[in-house]
Design a protein around this motif. Sequence first.
Motif, short mmCIF file in Angstrom:
data_model
loop_
_atom_site.label_atom_id
_atom_site.label_comp_id
_atom_site.label_asym_id
_atom_site.label_seq_id
_atom_site.Cartn_x
_atom_site.Cartn_y
_atom_site.Cartn_z
N LEU A 189 37.09 -70.81 39.98
CA LEU A 189 36.00 -70.10 39.31
C LEU A 189 36.21 -68.59 39.39
N ILE A 190 36.51 -68.10 40.57
CA ILE A 190 36.69 -66.66 40.76
C ILE A 190 37.90 -66.14 39.98
N CYS A 191 39.01 -66.88 40.02
CA CYS A 191 40.26 -66.41 39.41
C CYS A 191 40.39 -66.77 37.93
N ARG A 192 39.44 -67.51 37.38
CA ARG A 192 39.48 -67.76 35.94
C ARG A 192 39.51 -66.40 35.25
N ARG A 193 40.44 -66.22 34.32
CA ARG A 193 40.74 -64.89 33.76
C ARG A 193 39.51 -64.11 33.32
N ASP A 194 38.63 -64.73 32.55
CA ASP A 194 37.48 -63.98 32.05
C ASP A 194 36.50 -63.65 33.17
N ASN A 195 36.26 -64.58 34.08
CA ASN A 195 35.38 -64.30 35.22
C ASN A 195 35.98 -63.21 36.09
N TRP A 196 37.28 -63.28 36.29
CA TRP A 196 37.97 -62.29 37.11
C TRP A 196 37.77 -60.89 36.54
N ARG A 197 38.10 -60.73 35.27
CA ARG A 197 38.02 -59.41 34.64
C ARG A 197 36.59 -58.87 34.60
N GLN A 198 35.65 -59.73 34.28
CA GLN A 198 34.29 -59.26 34.05
C GLN A 198 33.42 -59.20 35.31
N VAL A 199 33.81 -59.91 36.37
CA VAL A 199 32.94 -59.96 37.55
C VAL A 199 33.67 -59.67 38.86
N PHE A 200 34.74 -60.36 39.14
CA PHE A 200 35.27 -60.40 40.50
C PHE A 200 36.36 -59.40 40.83
N GLU A 201 37.05 -58.88 39.85
CA GLU A 201 38.14 -57.94 40.12
C GLU A 201 37.70 -56.72 40.93
N PRO A 202 36.57 -56.11 40.63
CA PRO A 202 36.17 -54.94 41.42
C PRO A 202 35.98 -55.23 42.91
N PHE A 203 35.68 -56.47 43.24
CA PHE A 203 35.47 -56.83 44.65
C PHE A 203 36.78 -57.20 45.34
N LYS A 244 40.08 -57.16 43.98
CA LYS A 244 41.24 -56.36 43.55
C LYS A 244 42.42 -57.17 43.01
N ARG A 245 42.86 -58.19 43.73
CA ARG A 245 44.04 -58.97 43.31
C ARG A 245 43.74 -60.47 43.36
N PRO A 246 43.92 -61.19 42.27
CA PRO A 246 43.65 -62.63 42.31
C PRO A 246 44.60 -63.37 43.27
N VAL A 261 34.71 -58.09 51.38
CA VAL A 261 34.50 -57.41 50.10
C VAL A 261 33.13 -57.70 49.49
N ILE A 262 32.39 -58.61 50.11
CA ILE A 262 31.09 -58.99 49.57
C ILE A 262 30.04 -58.01 50.08
#
Length: 135
Positions: A73-87, A89-91, A132-133
């Motif tokens: 869920l976290i590393c799914r490309r669209d979720n990663w870019r739009q939500v989780f990358e800022p927290f 940094k690297r999938p 990171v949370i």
Amino acid sequence: TNADHKQLQRLERTLRKFIDKHMTQAFSANWPKHRLPNGMYDEWLERKQTAEQVGAKQRSIIEYADFTYYELLICRRDNWRQVFEPFFKRPESVRESFQRLYPIRVDTMHARLITQEDELFLRIESRRLVKVIPK
């Protein structure tokens, strides 16, 4: 083993709360229907319905997530870019942590003893994910 079990439960509760909060902020409370990898929503929904049919109280659908699905869920490309990358940094970092935690979680949740090395991985990888949370 009891301490490890508690640590894994805290980690999973923290991850669920974090994921649900940030996905809801980004996409609304209906995010699971539209932002989960293929088939995952149906699986969670089936688990939820089965639990409720036997008398469990109503809970959020993320409560029926399997530990192995958080990384997907976290590393799914669209979720990663739009939500989780800022927290995170690297999938790759997220994937590494979950890959180290999977076997430890399985053993701990099935009442099998884990090694001292596993305990160290549990502490380190849990910390890597949780640090990171935002509090």
